[in-house]
Motif scaffolding. Structure first.
Motif, PDB file in Angstrom:
ATOM      1  N   LEU A   1       0.849  -1.190   0.000  1.00  0.00           N
ATOM      2  CA  LEU A   1       0.000   0.000   0.000  1.00  0.00           C
ATOM      3  C   LEU A   1       0.889   1.245   0.000  1.00  0.00           C
ATOM      4  N   VAL A   2       0.942   1.902  -1.146  1.00  0.00           N
ATOM      5  CA  VAL A   2       1.817   3.056  -1.341  1.00  0.00           C
ATOM      6  C   VAL A   2       0.991   4.338  -1.214  1.00  0.00           C
ATOM      7  N   PRO A   3       1.459   5.321  -0.461  1.00  0.00           N
ATOM      8  CA  PRO A   3       0.714   6.585  -0.333  1.00  0.00           C
ATOM      9  C   PRO A   3       0.561   7.280  -1.682  1.00  0.00           C
ATOM     10  N   ASP A   4      -0.462   8.109  -1.782  1.00  0.00           N
ATOM     11  CA  ASP A   4      -0.634   8.922  -2.984  1.00  0.00           C
ATOM     12  C   ASP A   4       0.527   9.898  -3.120  1.00  0.00           C
TER      13      ASP A   4
ATOM     14  N   HIS B   1       1.528   9.356   4.171  1.00  0.00           N
ATOM     15  CA  HIS B   1       0.888   8.083   4.482  1.00  0.00           C
ATOM     16  C   HIS B   1      -0.427   7.955   3.717  1.00  0.00           C
ATOM     17  N   LEU B   2      -0.867   6.719   3.558  1.00  0.00           N
ATOM     18  CA  LEU B   2      -2.190   6.464   3.000  1.00  0.00           C
ATOM     19  C   LEU B   2      -3.196   6.480   4.146  1.00  0.00           C
TER      20      LEU B   2
ATOM     21  N   TYR C   1       4.189   1.829   3.780  1.00  0.00           N
ATOM     22  CA  TYR C   1       4.581   0.730   2.886  1.00  0.00           C
ATOM     23  C   TYR C   1       4.278  -0.657   3.471  1.00  0.00           C
ATOM     24  N   CYS C   2       3.158  -0.766   4.159  1.00  0.00           N
ATOM     25  CA  CYS C   2       2.760  -2.077   4.673  1.00  0.00           C
ATOM     26  C   CYS C   2       2.151  -2.897   3.539  1.00  0.00           C
ATOM     27  N   ASP C   3       2.077  -4.205   3.742  1.00  0.00           N
ATOM     28  CA  ASP C   3       1.421  -5.038   2.741  1.00  0.00           C
ATOM     29  C   ASP C   3      -0.091  -4.933   2.897  1.00  0.00           C
TER      30      ASP C   3
ATOM     31  N   ALA D   1      -5.102  -4.403  10.294  1.00  0.00           N
ATOM     32  CA  ALA D   1      -4.901  -3.339  11.275  1.00  0.00           C
ATOM     33  C   ALA D   1      -6.007  -2.285  11.173  1.00  0.00           C
ATOM     34  N   MET D   2      -6.379  -1.971   9.946  1.00  0.00           N
ATOM     35  CA  MET D   2      -7.440  -0.979   9.725  1.00  0.00           C
ATOM     36  C   MET D   2      -8.748  -1.442  10.368  1.00  0.00           C
ATOM     37  N   LEU D   3      -9.128  -2.677  10.107  1.00  0.00           N
ATOM     38  CA  LEU D   3     -10.394  -3.178  10.654  1.00  0.00           C
ATOM     39  C   LEU D   3     -10.312  -3.344  12.164  1.00  0.00           C
TER      40      LEU D   3
END
Length: 321
Positions: free
Chosen positions: A88-91, A96-97, A139-141, A148-150
């Motif tokens: 997951l790459v930030p915009d 960060h995203l 840069y997490c997978d 983690a989000m949920l």
């Protein structure tokens, strides 16, 4: 359980009957293996194809084939493994995203962002779970990031294949330790409890002698770290922490982590879940009591492994953390 072989363009080919199947999801692995005898009448490996069992999380993408010792092994990432193989790459222009919104809508956005729409989909149902300004670790997978989000919203990820794609949905975490239907005999709790852990850190940082940066850090009985001493006299256990390049902020940060690690090791409780059926999801909570000490504990389901033998008998094992 019918395990179906699907081509890369989504066409169902046949129901498979492997000698054995092994699927794993959770904190590591997130892959699968199907084993077939090396015989002329066995199905042909479908590179970039899929296997799935409708209505379950069993399945994934076929990326590797290996023949050895009279066997052919089909391998690849499970659905969660496909998420784990993305970053997951930030915009552009962002550190960060960050995401917000109804959880399933966010899952749909993330599937699209990772380019996985050919195989995965986010549920179109309203989960009634809100993600509020969640910032992903840099840069997490995709899989660890989604978990983690949920978790930040008290939720877990569920994957179920609908015959076309593996559908991701957010559900509330279930705490089985509070559920009257839960059989506590399925849980084995083992305790290793040390009452006198290191609870005082004499920390010293950069500079020399009387000018050295210093910090006195203390643990309390609940594992909180502060600069106020609670354990004194015979109950105090102190340690010198030498970090010659640290300023005070870094000294406190790393010293706090060190003390918390001591606390975690001193309060070691392992929870083993002995169920063999597919009842629990990654992120669910289980718990029980060590009858030898009277200490109760809970743990989170962190990994699932499904094994299917040549007769189609399926068993599930779990790991907790």
């Amino acid at each position: 359980m019918d395990l179906v072989l699907k081509t890369s363009d989504g066409t169902d080919l046949m129901v498979l009957s492997p000698e054995s199947a092994d699927f794993a999801w959770g904190k590591d692995e997130n892959d699968f293996e199907l084993v077939f005898p090396d015989a002329p009448n066995q199905p042909r490996f479908e590179r970039w194809g899929y296997v799935y069992a409708e209505g379950t999380e069993y399945g994934g993408m076929l990326t590797r084939v290996k023949s050895e010792d009279g066997l052919v092994r089909w391998r690849g990432p499970t659905w969660t493994g496909m998420l784990a193989r993305k970053v997951l790459v930030p915009d552009s222009g962002q550190d960060h995203l960050t995401v917000s919104g109804e959880a399933n809508a966010v899952l749909r956005q993330l599937v699209a962002r990772m380019g996985l729409g050919d195989a995965l989909a986010g549920s179109t149902e309203d989960s009634r779970i809100q993600v509020r300004g969640f910032q992903f670790e840099l840069y997490c997978d995709g899989y660890s990031g989604i978990r983690a989000m949920l978790a930040s919203a008290g939720a877990k990820l569920r994957v179920r294949h609908d015959g076309e794609r593996a559908v991701l949905s957010a559900l509330p975490v279930r705490d089985w330790s509070r559920d009257e239907e839960f059989d506590s005999d399925l849980v084995d709790v083992l305790v290793d409890d040390d009452a006198q852990f290191v609870n005082h850190l004499v920390a010293r940082g950069q500079d020399e002698k009387q000018n050295r940066v210093s910090a006195e850090l203390y643990l309390d009985e609940r594992g909180n770290v502060s600069e106020t001493q609670t354990y004194k006299g015979v109950r105090e256990r102190s340690e010198y922490y030498d970090y010659t390049s640290a300023d005070r902020a870094k000294l406190v940060e790393d010293g706090t982590k060190r003390l918390k690690d001591y606390y975690a090791k001193a309060q070691s409780v392992s929870v083993t879940l002995g169920a063999s059926d597919d009842r629990f999801d990654i992120g669910d909570v289980v718990g029980g009591t060590d009858q030898r000490t009277g200490i109760s504990a809970t743990a989170t389901v962190a990994k699932k492994v499904l094994k299917v033998d040549r007769y189609g008998t399926a068993t599930v094992s779990y790991e907790t953390e």
